[in-house]
Design an enzyme around this catalytic site. Structure first.
Site, mmCIF file in Angstrom:
data_model
loop_
_atom_site.group_PDB
_atom_site.id
_atom_site.type_symbol
_atom_site.label_atom_id
_atom_site.label_comp_id
_atom_site.label_asym_id
_atom_site.label_seq_id
_atom_site.Cartn_x
_atom_site.Cartn_y
_atom_site.Cartn_z
ATOM 1 N N ASP A 1 9.319 3.062 6.285
ATOM 2 C CA ASP A 1 10.204 3.016 5.111
ATOM 3 C C ASP A 1 10.885 4.357 4.921
ATOM 4 O O ASP A 1 10.715 5.269 5.742
ATOM 5 C CB ASP A 1 9.444 2.558 3.857
ATOM 6 N N HIS B 1 12.926 2.644 -7.946
ATOM 7 C CA HIS B 1 13.637 1.407 -7.628
ATOM 8 C C HIS B 1 12.621 0.308 -7.351
ATOM 9 O O HIS B 1 11.472 0.578 -7.021
ATOM 10 C CB HIS B 1 14.562 1.591 -6.426
HETATM 11 FE FE LIG Z 1 8.076 2.103 0.573
#
Ligand SMILES: [Fe+2]
Length: 590
Positions: free
Chosen positions: A168, A22
């Protein structure tokens, strides 16, 4: 641009992201200067460009600089092979005992994804014209790329030690990074590994709340102020441990047989979570009990991030007061407000492209720094394509719809007049922004003191959920009065409490909890946008404009004049400003 043609002895680095399926993107550095950067989604018109490589973005970056691909010295790639000696693969294997195929794969074949990615990027390079005999392919660990994108572009490099945090979903195996930068060198202090991922849990709850992971996290954050975090504790999802945490994969961030499945789609939460919290949310409203879950998730995320930050970076922060922050979790503007409120945090730099698109930039800056380049502070995000008024004219002429076009003598004054009269205006100026925020290059603007303007933009133009907040751009000279600080805020990465005296002056851009995700505009980086705010201040008394990205729900931000017109003609907007042109659907209006 095009002033970089065929000059010898330049270090030209092309960063390419997209390893995680992505947000592929490209970024070009020449002698440490960020010359161009853009997300692939903007060119292919497919949000997040899942499964694609940054081919159009890379071509754009090279064209912008007037370079051929065979002049590139280094292709930097933010995804690296992970040694079997790394704790990441063992941690992953241990924690996925319930999915033995995954566990064994991590141990026996832990770099398969890297090899596949490298092959795809080498092929892409060849298609672009990269000469792999002379161009080096340099993999950079995903979290080091995030860290570099924040630290090396923060302006902190010459200031002594600075704390660095990365949060993340997951890179190769690492999910969360704590370290510091010192004289340009990044030192890793601690990493956590999948499935122990704070952003991963947030993403799983995002799916449960009816949004897409990697896209709907903003919506959960926007929904949170409507709920009561004490309604139900989500503590059991992320248990603190001494100096760490453990995600409960019986509920979230789960794979294989534990996943909840619907119509053949697997989710990152389990049936056990559904039995506990009830069915997955599917409507568009901010309704009970889901608003409470959003509030509880936001609080849990903030608490765990702040605890870990204190544990690993408290000393550095007390010494320096500086934090550089990246990773998708760094786009959590509410967390960032809490970080900045800490006594021992004086300066917070959040990479504006904190998500994975920013790792193309971070991989490139990491390699540049390793090779001794000096990187200066990132002062703007206008790194994408720009277009002339002639380009815009041609794009308008190609449309079939009846549109009136006027060349404006004074863009700022004319647009301020429309805004003050209560019209939303699509604003297309200069180079496109890199990163998810519209910052005055590709924006829809409104006057935030006009009652109902936010609703109007929401329902007629953006077609997005009614409860989602809009954000303000404000002039630098009034910003301290509005947000109570002169801390830099050029990128809409932090929310601030809006001064009570200002809330009634900009009601359409203050969220339910009295905060706003403010962009402070300065003349040097955004001269025309600055003039517009000045003109609006002369008319309304408030140097504040509602600013939301130029796109419709589910679409990527507009890139070209053609994209802008396509969007304009497909919604209820009446006015679009393309550089010097005012395009209107009301031929008799002006
Ligand atoms: Fe990342």
């Amino acid at each position: 641009m095009r002033d970089h043609e065929r000059q010898p002895l330049q270090l030209i680095i092309l960063g390419l992201s997209g390893a995680l399926n992505h947000d592929p993107s490209a970024a070009l550095l020449i002698d440490g200067e960020v010359v161009a950067a853009a997300e692939e989604e903007r060119f292919v018109r497919d949000k997040h460009a899942r499964g694609q490589l940054p081919e159009r973005a890379a071509r754009y970056c090279l064209d912008e600089a007037g370079l051929e691909a065979d002049q590139v010295e280094v292709v930097a790639f933010p995804y690296a092979p992970i040694s079997l000696r790394s704790p990441g693969r063992w941690h992953y294997a241990r924690r996925h005992w319930y999915a033995p195929d995954r566990a064994l794969d991590a141990l026996l074949n832990g770099n398969r994804r890297f090899r596949r990615n490298r092959g795809r990027i080498l092929e892409l390079g060849t298609r672009l014209g990269v000469d792999w005999q002379r161009t080096e392919f340099v993999p950079v660990e995903h979290h080091l790329a995030h860290a570099s994108s924040a630290y090396h572009l923060s302006g902190f490099v010459d200031e002594g030690r600075s704390a660095i945090m990365g949060v993340d979903g997951k890179g190769e195996y690492a999910t969360t990074f704590f370290g510091y930068g010192d004289a340009g060198r990044i030192v890793k202090l601690k990493e956590f590994y999948d499935p122990d991922s704070l952003s991963g849990v947030y993403g799983a709850l995002t799916e449960y709340l009816g949004f897409d992971m990697l896209d709907g996290e903003y919506k959960v954050m926007g929904m949170a102020p409507y709920g009561n975090p004490d309604h139900l504790s989500l503590e059991r999802l992320i248990r603190p441990r001494r100096g760490g945490f453990r995600v409960n994969t019986r509920y979230v961030n789960t794979v294989g047989v534990r996943r909840h499945k619907e119509d053949g789609v697997g989710y990152y939460f389990s049936n056990r979570l559904l039995r506990w919290l009830g069915p997955r949310r599917c409507a568009d409203d901010a309704d009970e009990p889901y608003v409470h879950y959003a509030a509880a998730m936001q609080r849990l995320f903030e608490e765990r991030c702040l605890e870990l930050m204190e544990h690993y970076l408290g000393d550095v922060l007390r010494e320096s007061g500086r934090l550089a922050f990246a990773g998708g979790g760094a786009l959590n503007v509410k967390l960032n407000q809490k970080i900045l409120a800490l006594d021992h945090v004086r300066e917070l730099f959040v990479q504006p492209a904190a998500g994975d698109a920013g790792t193309a930039l971070g991989a490139a800056t990491f390699v540049a720094a390793e090779r001794g380049e000096r990187l200066s502070a990132m002062t703007h995000v206008y790194l994408g394509p720009g277009y002339s008024s002639d380009d815009c004219h041609r794009a308008v002429a190609a449309r079939q719809e009846p549109l009136s076009v006027e060349v404006l003598d004074n863009v700022a004054e004319s647009v301020a007049e429309l805004l003050a009269a209560g019209y939303p205006v699509a604003w297309f100026q200069g180079r496109m922004e890199f990163g998810p925020r519209a910052l005055g290059g590709r924006s829809i603007l409104g006057c935030p003191s006009v009652p109902g303007i936010a609703d109007r933009i929401n329902t007629q133009i953006k077609f997005r959920e009614r409860w989602r907040p809009f954000c303000p751009s404000v002039l630098d000279k009034v910003a301290p009065e509005i947000i109570g600080t002169d801390h830099p805020a050029p990128f809409m990465t932090i929310t601030f409490d809006v001064a009570p005296s200002w809330r009634p002056r900009m009601p359409e851009v203050v969220h339910a909890d009295g905060t706003a995700r403010v962009q402070v505009v300065d003349r040097a980086t955004s001269p025309r946008y600055y003039e517009l705010l000045e003109a609006l201040e002369r008319r309304t008394g408030n140097a504040v404009v509602l600013n939301t990205s130029l796109n419709r729900r589910g679409e990527p931000m507009v890139c070209s004049p053609e994209d802008a017109l396509e969007m304009f003609c497909g919604c209820d907007l009446q006015y679009l400003v393309l550089e010097d042109l005012l395009v209107s659907k009301q031929a008799d209006k002006r």
